[in-house]
Write an enzyme that holds these catalytic residues in place. Structure first.
Site, PDB file in Angstrom:
ATOM      1  N   CYS A 127      -0.835   4.134   1.924  1.00  0.00           N
ATOM      2  CA  CYS A 127      -0.720   4.087   3.387  1.00  0.00           C
ATOM      3  C   CYS A 127       0.710   4.354   3.837  1.00  0.00           C
ATOM      4  O   CYS A 127       0.930   5.032   4.831  1.00  0.00           O
ATOM      5  CB  CYS A 127      -1.119   2.712   3.937  1.00  0.00           C
ATOM      6  SG  CYS A 127      -2.406   1.860   3.056  1.00  0.00           S
ATOM      7  N   ASP A 128       1.677   3.796   3.116  1.00  0.00           N
ATOM      8  CA  ASP A 128       3.047   3.761   3.638  1.00  0.00           C
ATOM      9  C   ASP A 128       4.050   4.644   2.898  1.00  0.00           C
ATOM     10  O   ASP A 128       5.165   4.831   3.382  1.00  0.00           O
ATOM     11  CB  ASP A 128       3.572   2.306   3.604  1.00  0.00           C
ATOM     12  CG  ASP A 128       2.697   1.380   4.445  1.00  0.00           C
ATOM     13  OD1 ASP A 128       2.130   1.862   5.441  1.00  0.00           O
ATOM     14  OD2 ASP A 128       2.574   0.196   4.099  1.00  0.00           O
TER      15      ASP A 128
ATOM     16  N   CYS B 134       0.823  -1.214   0.000  1.00  0.00           N
ATOM     17  CA  CYS B 134       0.000   0.000   0.000  1.00  0.00           C
ATOM     18  C   CYS B 134       0.856   1.262   0.000  1.00  0.00           C
ATOM     19  O   CYS B 134       1.288   1.725   1.067  1.00  0.00           O
ATOM     20  CB  CYS B 134      -0.951  -0.021   1.201  1.00  0.00           C
ATOM     21  SG  CYS B 134      -2.063   1.395   1.205  1.00  0.00           S
TER      22      CYS B 134
END
Ligand code: NAP
Length: 322
Positions: A152-153, A149
């Protein structure tokens, strides 16, 4: 006596609460669309979702081919779907389905928490998950430098070097997204030609922060507590090299989330559910839609189309029961 009456009332209430016209398993674009349609048609509908709504698109940084939205993030798009389904009365239950039983008209759904739900119709919209590399270091560094992701990261890798594995739409789109944060993005692909859509390829080729590592496959991911490097091997020459990176983003394709249905529904050799053009599966009153089905094009828009058709077929099925 009073105590028994209260308990009985609770039992009856629970039974009633667990009975639906339609239960949709999976809360991604296909499932949420199906819910919008079945709720609008007046059917008591629940979405049973294992973790969080959204499916894979929740992990997408940018969506620009969903008509009606010029550019939107996966999470923002899903928030709209969710609101729309809620507005029409969809109920959301967060639990993992482990087994389905079909007893003519009644279908029973057993969940990991021990609950049993019943419905006249089940719509399977469980989507697919990202494939693993199955190489040394992958398990150890999951969440410690290995991710699926970028949304997200990605921000954790400001000014660092990262690797993206894969040559499909997801890998190339997410590699481009990662260049917002990273110093350099190595796109490691096992061939010398990308599978991704042309427009996305062209953007990647123009991006100076992306370096293509053609004809290489990952062999091992190493580090101490966190990822520090990836070892890759040339598929043509056998040559190995180590690339220092702090993050590895893996996008090498999908596996359908259909394990719990093996032996119950007809599937192809890769586990994708076989559904006809009306989303009928091999069992009456059970429909399937979206990425968990056998199909050529897996997009949000095709998942939504499938979801609408599955809901319409569900409606016809229930009406014919009367
Ligand atoms: P994909 O299209 O299946 O691509 C997977 C990539 O990983 C391929 O390039 C493949 O190489 C490579 N690969 C597979 N196994 C590998 C292994 N063991 N080691 C190294 N590389 C490996 O998967 P995806 O990109 O996740 O896309 C899934 C579906 O969603 C597709 O239908 C795609 O079009 C769609 N999608 C669409 C959009 C969009 O429209 N904006 C965005 C994302 C995804 P080969 O090319 O050599 O097979």
């Amino acid at each position: 006596m009073e105590q028994i009456k209260i308990n009985l009332n609770n039992f009856e209430k629970k039974e009633k609460d667990n009975n639906f016209d339609v239960i949709i398993i999976g809360g991604g674009p296909a499932g949420l669309t199906a819910a919008i349609y079945t709720c609008r048609a007046g059917f008591k509908t629940a979405i049973l979702e294992k973790m969080a709504l959204g499916g894979q698109i929740f992990l997408s940084s940018e969506v620009e081919n969903f008509p009606g939205q010029i550019k939107i993030s996966g999470p923002d798009l899903i928030a709209i779907f969710e609101k729309q389904a809620k507005n029409f009365g969809a109920e959301f239950i967060f639990d993992e389905v482990i087994k389905i039983e079909s007893q003519n008209i009644v279908k029973l759904i057993h969940t990991a928490s021990g609950n049993i739900y019943s419905a006249k119709v089940i719509i399977i919209a469980t989507g697919a998950k990202y494939k693993n590399l199955n190489i040394k270091g992958e398990e150890k560094f999951k969440g410690k430098g290995i991710s699926n992701c970028a949304t997200c990261d990605g921000a954790f890798y400001k000014n660092m070097d990262v690797a993206v594995i894969g040559g499909g739409d997801t890998a190339v789109e997410e590699a481009i997204f990662l260049t917002r944060f990273a110093n350099k993005v190595y796109l490691i692909h096992r061939r010398d030609k990308l599978r991704a859509t042309k427009i996305i390829q062209e953007r990647a080729f123009k991006n100076e922060k992306i370096e293509f590592i053609w004809n290489f496959i990952p062999e091992e991911i190493s580090g101490d507590k966190y990822v520090e490097s990836i070892k890759v091997k040339n598929v043509k020459t056998g040559e190995s090299k180590i690339i220092p990176v702090k993050g590895v983003f893996v996008y090498i394709g999908l596996i359908p989330n259909t394990e719990f249905l093996k032996g119950f529904l007809d599937m192809d050799e890769n586990g994708y559910i076989i559904a006809d053009k009306n989303m009928n599966t091999s069992k009456e009153g059970i429909f399937a839609c979206g990425d968990c089905t056998q199909k050529k094009l897996r997009q949000v828009v095709t998942a939504c189309g499938d979801g609408a058709i599955a809901a319409f077929s569900a409606q016809n099925y229930i009406e014919n029961l009367k």
